[in-house]
Enzyme design. Structure first.
Site, short mmCIF file in Angstrom:
data_model
loop_
_atom_site.label_atom_id
_atom_site.label_comp_id
_atom_site.label_asym_id
_atom_site.label_seq_id
_atom_site.Cartn_x
_atom_site.Cartn_y
_atom_site.Cartn_z
N ASP A 126 0.89 -1.17 0.00
CA ASP A 126 0.00 0.00 0.00
C ASP A 126 0.93 1.22 0.00
O ASP A 126 1.62 1.49 1.00
CB ASP A 126 -0.88 -0.04 1.26
CG ASP A 126 -1.79 1.19 1.35
OD1 ASP A 126 -1.51 2.19 0.64
OD2 ASP A 126 -2.75 1.16 2.13
N LYS A 181 3.39 11.14 -17.32
CA LYS A 181 2.42 12.19 -17.25
C LYS A 181 1.09 11.61 -16.73
O LYS A 181 0.89 10.42 -16.88
CB LYS A 181 2.23 12.86 -18.60
CG LYS A 181 1.49 12.00 -19.64
CD LYS A 181 1.37 12.73 -20.92
CE LYS A 181 -0.01 13.24 -21.17
NZ LYS A 181 -1.00 12.25 -21.51
N LYS A 215 9.60 8.04 -29.94
CA LYS A 215 9.17 7.55 -31.26
C LYS A 215 10.28 7.78 -32.29
O LYS A 215 10.84 8.87 -32.36
CB LYS A 215 7.88 8.26 -31.71
CG LYS A 215 6.65 7.84 -30.91
CD LYS A 215 5.40 8.47 -31.49
CE LYS A 215 4.21 8.33 -30.56
NZ LYS A 215 3.45 7.11 -30.70
N HIS A 273 2.68 16.37 -25.98
CA HIS A 273 3.13 15.77 -27.24
C HIS A 273 3.24 16.79 -28.38
O HIS A 273 4.24 16.83 -29.09
CB HIS A 273 2.17 14.65 -27.67
CG HIS A 273 1.94 13.62 -26.60
ND1 HIS A 273 2.93 13.21 -25.73
CD2 HIS A 273 0.84 12.91 -26.24
CE1 HIS A 273 2.44 12.30 -24.89
NE2 HIS A 273 1.17 12.11 -25.18
N LYS A 373 -9.78 13.57 -30.40
CA LYS A 373 -10.15 12.16 -30.28
C LYS A 373 -11.33 11.92 -31.23
O LYS A 373 -12.05 12.84 -31.59
CB LYS A 373 -10.58 11.84 -28.84
CG LYS A 373 -9.52 12.21 -27.80
CD LYS A 373 -9.08 11.01 -27.01
CE LYS A 373 -8.08 11.31 -25.92
NZ LYS A 373 -6.72 11.62 -26.35
N LYS A 378 -6.31 7.70 -37.51
CA LYS A 378 -5.17 8.03 -36.66
C LYS A 378 -4.08 8.59 -37.55
O LYS A 378 -3.65 7.94 -38.50
CB LYS A 378 -4.68 6.78 -35.93
CG LYS A 378 -3.54 7.05 -34.97
CD LYS A 378 -3.31 5.87 -34.04
CE LYS A 378 -2.10 6.09 -33.13
NZ LYS A 378 -2.25 7.16 -32.18
C1 BG6 Z 1 -1.37 9.72 -24.21
C2 BG6 Z 1 -2.73 10.33 -23.94
O1 BG6 Z 1 -0.37 10.51 -23.65
O2 BG6 Z 1 -1.15 9.65 -25.62
C3 BG6 Z 1 -3.80 9.51 -24.60
O3 BG6 Z 1 -2.96 10.37 -22.53
C4 BG6 Z 1 -3.51 9.35 -26.08
O4 BG6 Z 1 -5.08 10.12 -24.42
C5 BG6 Z 1 -2.09 8.83 -26.30
O5 BG6 Z 1 -4.47 8.46 -26.63
C6 BG6 Z 1 -1.73 8.84 -27.77
O6 BG6 Z 1 -0.49 8.20 -27.95
P1 BG6 Z 1 -0.08 7.59 -29.36
O7 BG6 Z 1 1.30 7.07 -29.15
O8 BG6 Z 1 -1.08 6.50 -29.65
O9 BG6 Z 1 -0.16 8.69 -30.37
#
Ligand code: BG6
Length: 524
Positions: A126, A181, A215, A273, A373, A378
């Site tokens: 804990d 984060k 990346k 990001h 989102k 993507k």
């Molecule tokens: C995370 C976010 O930091 O990055 C998420 O909290 C998001 O909400 C994710 O979906 C996206 O990461 P990637 O690598 O899939 O672009």
């Protein structure tokens, strides 16, 4: 020294023979690094706090397995999962195996799995109870292994863990802490977290993760910009008209409504990001590839971001929230209909901004950032729009000559394209132009190379103690100062986010944000 430099950004790439490295480093460096390999690798006690949580289950376990498969984990390294649930080591191993089945996306190799699972152990702790940290003594070996503490837990536990580790007396000067984060909700909370860490760890022991920095394609921005003279000399307000950065996600809230609704897309994606991508694109050439040189240049960019305040937020920002729609042909619910949703929520799931950077290089070059989102697909992409030519001698083909573009696909279909004009082959006496693309697809070009994910690289670099790909305190706090001002402006505006159908490219207003400046978003 030189060797640390090589290791800084590109060691994984080197081991996997990734060609990014070949773009930047010659054979000489490669050989030097191999000679130092023994010295760099040290066995670790990697302790994952929150080992049964979402991040560990989805990303960390499979990343560690892939590192194992690539032979990148030191033989004597041990991995300990810590969580609140009362399970034992063999149950933890079963959980880890299930994570691989669910998230690895490749077949599990039995020999690798055996080797990997032999490293695993589990402790029920804990984390709010100081006396329970002494259990760590049963697994860690500070004399022979470096303690790497991976905080994969909610931020309210950060302080408890720091105190627990401190009081248990197991930390040494070599111990490290890796944190995920969200590093705060705003400047103040981020400072509180950083202060709690600073009470126990020195700055060089702290590794703050932004997984975009792991990346391959984000790192390639350094090679693209600083190893290619065509770009080093054409990268400022003289030649560039504007820059777009899009980070579009197909996924929605994925069962994280509680976290996300409190956070919103600005804090979840843009504060970290997108600003990281922007700093890589906008920074001055660093003196070398060492952490402090790169961080120094990134901070200068963050300091030069023109503030967005209540006075200009209406022209420069768009907030959106997805409504029900269709993705890949299937109906998907709106944000307010997601599981656990508060139907009154005004949290944004989409942000578009016009950003100005007040320095010589970027004077009058707007950066357009958008992230959302439940978007059409993507896509993480940077578009560098070059200026139009002042005079057109090809009016038969184009009344207005289309300007060149550099499109950098960070994910999916990773690669780099240059959009340019070419003569259409013919013998009819006319010069007819056509738009064409110079297309460098990474998957075609680097077929032989294993592409590692962000977490693999970052876990490895943290175990090696190399800070280059991690964020400094100053960088994060500077980003919060800028983002807090936007958040305050929105509070002042007190407007509901603009709806957009799931599966689209965001609210119509985001098109208008560009159209006002006579520009438009790059669409497929
Ligand atoms: C995370 C976010 O930091 O990055 C998420 O909290 C998001 O909400 C994710 O979906 C996206 O990461 P990637 O690598 O899939 O672009």
């Amino acid at each position: 020294m030189l060797v640390r430099l090589v290791g800084s950004l590109l060691r994984v790439a080197l081991l996997s023979k990734l060609s990014l490295l070949e773009l930047v480093w010659d054979r000489h460096f490669t050989i030097q690094w191999h000679m130092q390999k023994q010295e760099i690798f040290k066995p670790c006690d990697l302790v994952i706090y929150g080992a049964l949580g979402d991040l560990s289950t989805r990303k960390l376990i499979s990343s560690l397995y892939r590192l194992e498969k690539a032979g990148l984990i030191e033989d004597n390294t041990r991995i300990t999962g810590v969580d609140l649930h009362a399970i034992n080591t063999s149950e933890f191993i079963q959980t880890a195996q299930k994570s691989l089945l669910d998230f690895l996306n490749e077949e599990i190799d039995e020999t690798v799995w055996k080797q990997f699972s032999d490293r695993l152990s589990y402790l029920q702790i804990d984390l709010t109870q100081m006396d329970q940290y002494k259990k760590l003594n049963t697994v860690i070996d500070p004399e022979n292994r470096v303690l790497v503490n991976y905080f994969s837990v909610a931020p309210f536990l950060f302080k408890h863990i720091c105190q627990g580790l401190d009081q248990s007396g197991i930390l040494t000067k070599e111990s490290k802490v890796v944190m995920e984060k969200p590093l705060g909700h705003d400047l103040k909370s981020s400072q509180d977290i950083n202060d709690a860490f600073a009470e126990v760890f020195n700055e060089d022991q702290i590794f703050r993760i932004d997984h975009y920095l792991g990346k391959e394609t984000v790192l390639n921005l350094l090679a693209l910009r600083f190893a290619n003279s065509i770009f080093t000399s054409n990268w400022d307000h003289n030649t560039i008209d504007s820059i777009q950065i899009t980070v579009a996600e197909e996924i929605g809230i994925e069962g994280r409504w509680g976290y996300f609704d409190h956070t919103g897309q600005l804090r979840d994606m843009l504060q970290n990001h997108l600003l990281q991508i922007l700093t890589f694109i906008a920074m001055e050439p660093p003196v070398n590839l060492e952490a402090k040189s790169i961080r120094r240049e990134k901070i200068k960019v963050l300091e030069a971001l023109r503030p967005i305040t209540a006075d200009n937020a209406a022209e420069k920002t768009i907030r959106g929230q997805y409504a029900a729609g269709f993705l890949n042909g299937a109906p998907v619910p709106g944000y307010l209909e997601e599981e656990g949703a508060n139907p009154e929520s005004t949290t944004e799931s989409f942000v578009a901004l016009r950003v100005d950077i007040d320095n010589w290089r970027w004077a009058n070059v707007p950066f357009y950032l958008r992230t959302g989102k439940r978007m059409q697909n993507k896509r993480t992409e940077i578009v560098i729009n070059f200026k139009q030519l002042a005079h057109n001698i090809f009016k038969d083909s184009f009344f207005v000559l289309p300007a060149n573009k550099l499109v950098i696909h960070l994910q999916q279909q990773e690669g780099v394209e240059i959009h340019m004009l070419n003569k259409v082959p013919s013998i009819d006496g006319n010069i007819k132009l056509q738009k064409t693309k110079l297309d460098l697809s990474f998957s075609d070009t680097f077929k032989e190379n294993t592409l590692f994910g962000g977490y693999e690289r970052l876990i490895l670099e943290a175990m090696r103690g190399n800070p280059t790909l991690f964020l400094s305190r100053e960088e994060i706090e500077q980003a919060w100062i800028w983002v807090d001002s936007i958040q305050d402006a929105w509070k002042h505006q007190n407007e509901a986010p603009k709806p957009y159908p799931a599966g689209s490219w965001g609210p119509v207003a985001s098109v208008a944000l560009m159209a006002r400046d006579g520009r438009d978003w790059e669409e497929e």
